[in-house]
Motif scaffolding. Structure first.
Motif, PDB file in Angstrom:
ATOM      1  N   LEU A 121      18.444  -6.137   1.496  1.00 41.72           N
ATOM      2  CA  LEU A 121      18.087  -7.548   1.516  1.00 41.72           C
ATOM      3  C   LEU A 121      16.957  -7.819   2.512  1.00 41.72           C
ATOM      4  O   LEU A 121      16.867  -7.194   3.566  1.00 41.72           O
ATOM      5  N   GLU A 122      16.110  -8.774   2.149  1.00 40.22           N
ATOM      6  CA  GLU A 122      15.001  -9.187   2.998  1.00 40.22           C
ATOM      7  C   GLU A 122      14.967 -10.702   3.085  1.00 40.22           C
ATOM      8  O   GLU A 122      15.542 -11.398   2.234  1.00 40.22           O
ATOM      9  N   THR A 123      14.306 -11.207   4.102  1.00 45.05           N
ATOM     10  CA  THR A 123      14.209 -12.651   4.285  1.00 45.05           C
ATOM     11  C   THR A 123      13.595 -13.300   3.049  1.00 45.05           C
ATOM     12  O   THR A 123      12.553 -12.856   2.559  1.00 45.05           O
ATOM     13  N   GLY A 124      14.250 -14.338   2.549  1.00 44.05           N
ATOM     14  CA  GLY A 124      13.760 -15.037   1.370  1.00 44.05           C
ATOM     15  C   GLY A 124      14.443 -14.644   0.085  1.00 44.05           C
ATOM     16  O   GLY A 124      14.243 -15.286  -0.946  1.00 44.05           O
ATOM     17  N   HIS A 125      15.280 -13.582   0.123  1.00 47.41           N
ATOM     18  CA  HIS A 125      16.042 -13.185  -1.069  1.00 47.41           C
ATOM     19  C   HIS A 125      17.133 -14.221  -1.326  1.00 47.41           C
ATOM     20  O   HIS A 125      18.127 -14.298  -0.610  1.00 47.41           O
ATOM     21  N   ARG A 126      16.985 -15.036  -2.350  1.00 43.14           N
ATOM     22  CA  ARG A 126      17.980 -16.037  -2.677  1.00 43.14           C
ATOM     23  C   ARG A 126      19.007 -15.524  -3.684  1.00 43.14           C
ATOM     24  O   ARG A 126      20.135 -15.978  -3.718  1.00 43.14           O
ATOM     25  N   LYS A 127      18.606 -14.597  -4.517  1.00 41.03           N
ATOM     26  CA  LYS A 127      19.536 -14.012  -5.467  1.00 41.03           C
ATOM     27  C   LYS A 127      19.231 -12.523  -5.576  1.00 41.03           C
ATOM     28  O   LYS A 127      18.131 -12.081  -5.247  1.00 41.03           O
ATOM     29  N   PRO A 128      20.204 -11.730  -6.000  1.00 44.08           N
ATOM     30  CA  PRO A 128      20.032 -10.275  -6.024  1.00 44.08           C
ATOM     31  C   PRO A 128      18.843  -9.847  -6.878  1.00 44.08           C
ATOM     32  O   PRO A 128      18.674 -10.290  -8.011  1.00 44.08           O
ATOM     33  N   THR A 129      18.018  -8.988  -6.321  1.00 45.53           N
ATOM     34  CA  THR A 129      16.865  -8.451  -7.026  1.00 45.53           C
ATOM     35  C   THR A 129      16.522  -7.090  -6.438  1.00 45.53           C
ATOM     36  O   THR A 129      16.692  -6.881  -5.222  1.00 45.53           O
ATOM     37  N   PRO A 130      16.050  -6.146  -7.250  1.00 47.35           N
ATOM     38  CA  PRO A 130      15.651  -4.847  -6.706  1.00 47.35           C
ATOM     39  C   PRO A 130      14.260  -4.867  -6.062  1.00 47.35           C
ATOM     40  O   PRO A 130      13.857  -3.890  -5.423  1.00 47.35           O
ATOM     41  N   GLU A 131      13.527  -5.954  -6.201  1.00 47.51           N
ATOM     42  CA  GLU A 131      12.165  -6.014  -5.676  1.00 47.51           C
ATOM     43  C   GLU A 131      12.180  -6.289  -4.175  1.00 47.51           C
ATOM     44  O   GLU A 131      12.901  -7.160  -3.688  1.00 47.51           O
ATOM     45  N   VAL A 132      11.345  -5.545  -3.436  1.00 49.46           N
ATOM     46  CA  VAL A 132      11.290  -5.673  -1.980  1.00 49.46           C
ATOM     47  C   VAL A 132       9.833  -5.608  -1.529  1.00 49.46           C
ATOM     48  O   VAL A 132       8.933  -5.190  -2.277  1.00 49.46           O
ATOM     49  N   THR A 133       9.613  -6.038  -0.278  1.00 45.02           N
ATOM     50  CA  THR A 133       8.262  -5.985   0.295  1.00 45.02           C
ATOM     51  C   THR A 133       8.087  -4.807   1.249  1.00 45.02           C
ATOM     52  O   THR A 133       6.952  -4.471   1.603  1.00 45.02           O
ATOM     53  N   THR A 134       9.192  -4.206   1.697  1.00 42.79           N
ATOM     54  CA  THR A 134       9.093  -3.003   2.528  1.00 42.79           C
ATOM     55  C   THR A 134       8.357  -1.921   1.744  1.00 42.79           C
ATOM     56  O   THR A 134       8.648  -1.688   0.566  1.00 42.79           O
ATOM     57  N   ARG A 135       7.399  -1.249   2.407  1.00 38.97           N
ATOM     58  CA  ARG A 135       6.533  -0.304   1.716  1.00 38.97           C
ATOM     59  C   ARG A 135       6.871   1.129   2.102  1.00 38.97           C
ATOM     60  O   ARG A 135       7.171   1.430   3.265  1.00 38.97           O
ATOM     61  N   ALA A 136       6.816   2.009   1.109  1.00 37.36           N
ATOM     62  CA  ALA A 136       6.963   3.446   1.337  1.00 37.36           C
ATOM     63  C   ALA A 136       5.589   4.105   1.198  1.00 37.36           C
ATOM     64  O   ALA A 136       4.867   3.840   0.239  1.00 37.36           O
ATOM     65  N   VAL A 137       5.232   4.936   2.140  1.00 40.85           N
ATOM     66  CA  VAL A 137       3.938   5.617   2.138  1.00 40.85           C
ATOM     67  C   VAL A 137       4.171   7.120   2.181  1.00 40.85           C
ATOM     68  O   VAL A 137       4.954   7.610   3.012  1.00 40.85           O
ATOM     69  N   ARG A 138       3.477   7.828   1.308  1.00 41.84           N
ATOM     70  CA  ARG A 138       3.638   9.277   1.237  1.00 41.84           C
ATOM     71  C   ARG A 138       2.563   9.970   2.063  1.00 41.84           C
ATOM     72  O   ARG A 138       1.389   9.599   2.011  1.00 41.84           O
ATOM     73  N   HIS A 139       2.982  10.978   2.819  1.00 39.43           N
ATOM     74  CA  HIS A 139       2.062  11.799   3.605  1.00 39.43           C
ATOM     75  C   HIS A 139       2.329  13.256   3.246  1.00 39.43           C
ATOM     76  O   HIS A 139       3.097  13.938   3.926  1.00 39.43           O
ATOM     77  N   GLY A 140       1.715  13.719   2.183  1.00 42.67           N
ATOM     78  CA  GLY A 140       1.984  15.080   1.732  1.00 42.67           C
ATOM     79  C   GLY A 140       3.396  15.211   1.212  1.00 42.67           C
ATOM     80  O   GLY A 140       3.757  14.611   0.198  1.00 42.67           O
ATOM     81  N   ASP A 141       4.220  15.979   1.918  1.00 44.64           N
ATOM     82  CA  ASP A 141       5.610  16.166   1.511  1.00 44.64           C
ATOM     83  C   ASP A 141       6.567  15.242   2.252  1.00 44.64           C
ATOM     84  O   ASP A 141       7.782  15.334   2.060  1.00 44.64           O
ATOM     85  N   SER A 142       6.034  14.362   3.081  1.00 43.80           N
ATOM     86  CA  SER A 142       6.902  13.471   3.864  1.00 43.80           C
ATOM     87  C   SER A 142       6.612  12.010   3.533  1.00 43.80           C
ATOM     88  O   SER A 142       5.587  11.683   2.924  1.00 43.80           O
ATOM     89  N   TRP A 143       7.550  11.146   3.945  1.00 48.40           N
ATOM     90  CA  TRP A 143       7.438   9.719   3.676  1.00 48.40           C
ATOM     91  C   TRP A 143       7.699   8.919   4.946  1.00 48.40           C
ATOM     92  O   TRP A 143       8.448   9.352   5.830  1.00 48.40           O
ATOM     93  N   THR A 144       7.080   7.745   5.021  1.00 49.62           N
ATOM     94  CA  THR A 144       7.387   6.786   6.075  1.00 49.62           C
ATOM     95  C   THR A 144       7.587   5.410   5.441  1.00 49.62           C
ATOM     96  O   THR A 144       7.027   5.117   4.377  1.00 49.62           O
TER      97      THR A 144
END
Length: 371
Positions: A121-144
């Motif tokens: 859950l993130e701020t502003g989520h009023r109803k359940p949804t799989p969409e989020v604003t947190t971002r995943a970034v790939r660095h070769g074989d690793s992620w942040t």
């Protein structure tokens, strides 16, 4: 259709009820929720020894009906242990979608030695949804991961988190993040539970499942939300049962004008209406749990159950306090705590109004009935 519990399910219910009844009365619960942790590690260990912290990890052994049975008893005693949020919900995601190495974590979770949290859950989520604003970034074989999750129930004490994040090529992925890699801002909730805001600033993360081919996990997130909603509905039913029992017992003992309150017809009729609300909530909670047990994780069914449980919970909470009078608002008396928990459950993963909008959006999916 047989709505009776099996012998094993009834034994699980009775064992859980006995465990929690020995541990919690209103006074002891108030002391526990005022501690920094907000729940008891001793009780957590007993829940682990009973096998409760691993329910659903092996669907062939136990499923949503068993979870419903346990959560009803947790709601009945207002036990503050975060069974769903620190074990069952994130653990089920790992059990179903994790790699073999990641699934080894579940042994520690089942033993009560490791705590999890589902950070979605993130701020502003009023109803359940799989969409989020947190971002995943790939660095070769690793992620942040970078972003903010709030509220994260049990996020204040989690050793590891299952975090949802938007993938670079679209969709939403699920990642495992160690608790030490995030910045958390813990806080108590008004119903005596604990949560946290989780800030991720290029936090190292491990994709849940296949680390090479990270795919959209939106269906898995939807399923997890449906399971959590069903568990919350079951907990609310337990809380409603006890709130109604406290109210009817009070009407039988409290005297006004020389007679007990249950002699007044208007009050007994209001108590009867509370019972009707409870049975409506119980039937919808059972419907949601049985649908999941049959493999039908339908968000519309979950919204139906959450809507009815929310409405019933609000009715019973308000009537319980009204018919108790001033004592119902005191911290020492339990009925106000049941009202607070029912209110919190209603607003977790969508309020009644949010779920009503979900159902309204699906009206066109059904044929019209003409008389």
């Amino acid at each position: 259709m047989d709505f009776q519990l099996s012998d094993e399910q009834a034994l699980l219910r009775d064992t859980t009820r006995d465990l929690l009844s020995r541990t919690y009365d209103p006074e002891s619960r108030n002391k526990i929720i005022e501690t920094d942790l907000g729940w008891s590690r001793d009780v957590w260990g007993q829940l682990a020894d009973t096998g409760i912290l691993s329910l659903g990890f092996e669907p062939d052994e136990a499923g949503q009906i068993e979870i419903m049975v346990v959560l009803t008893e947790i709601g009945r005693r207002l036990a503050p242990e975060p069974v769903v949020h620190a074990a069952l919900a994130p653990g089920a995601l790992i059990a179903e979608h994790g790699s073999d190495a990641q699934k080894q974590l579940l042994d520690e979770v089942a033993a009560g030695q490791r705590l999890l949290a589902f950070a979605h859950l993130e701020t502003g989520h009023r109803k359940p949804t799989p969409e989020v604003t947190t971002r995943a970034v790939r660095h070769g074989d690793s992620w942040t991961l970078s972003g903010t999750k709030n509220p994260v129930l049990a996020g204040d004490c989690a050793d590891a988190l299952v975090v949802s994040a938007a993938l670079p090529d679209g969709g939403t992925g699920l990642f495992l993040v160690e608790g030490e890699a995030v910045n958390r801002r813990p806080y108590p909730t008004f119903d005596g539970q604990r949560g946290a805001q989780i800030d991720l600033d290029s936090a190292p993360a491990e994709p849940l499942g296949d680390a090479v081919d990270v795919r959209d996990a939106s269906p898995a997130i939807r399923d997890a939300i449906v399971r959590i909603q069903s568990a919350l509905c079951a907990e609310a039913v337990g809380a409603m049962e006890e709130a109604l029992r406290l109210t009817t017992d009070y009407l039988k003992t409290r005297k006004q004008f020389g007679v007990t309150l249950n002699k007044f017809q208007a009050l007994t009729q209001r108590a009867a209406d509370m019972y009707v609300s409870l049975e409506l909530a119980r039937s919808m909670s059972l419907y949601a749990a049985m649908s999941i047990a049959d493999g039908n994780l339908d968000p519309v069914i979950a919204s139906r159950a959450k809507l009815q449980v929310g409405r019933s919970g609000r009715h019973i909470a308000q009537e319980s306090i009204q018919m108790h009078g001033g004592i119902g608002m005191t911290a020492e008396y339990p009925v106000g705590h049941y009202a607070a928990r029912l209110t919190a459950i209603e607003h977790t993963l969508g309020s009644s109004q949010d779920h009503l909008r979900v159902l309204a959006d699906h009206v066109a999916d059904y044929d019209l009935a003409r008389l």
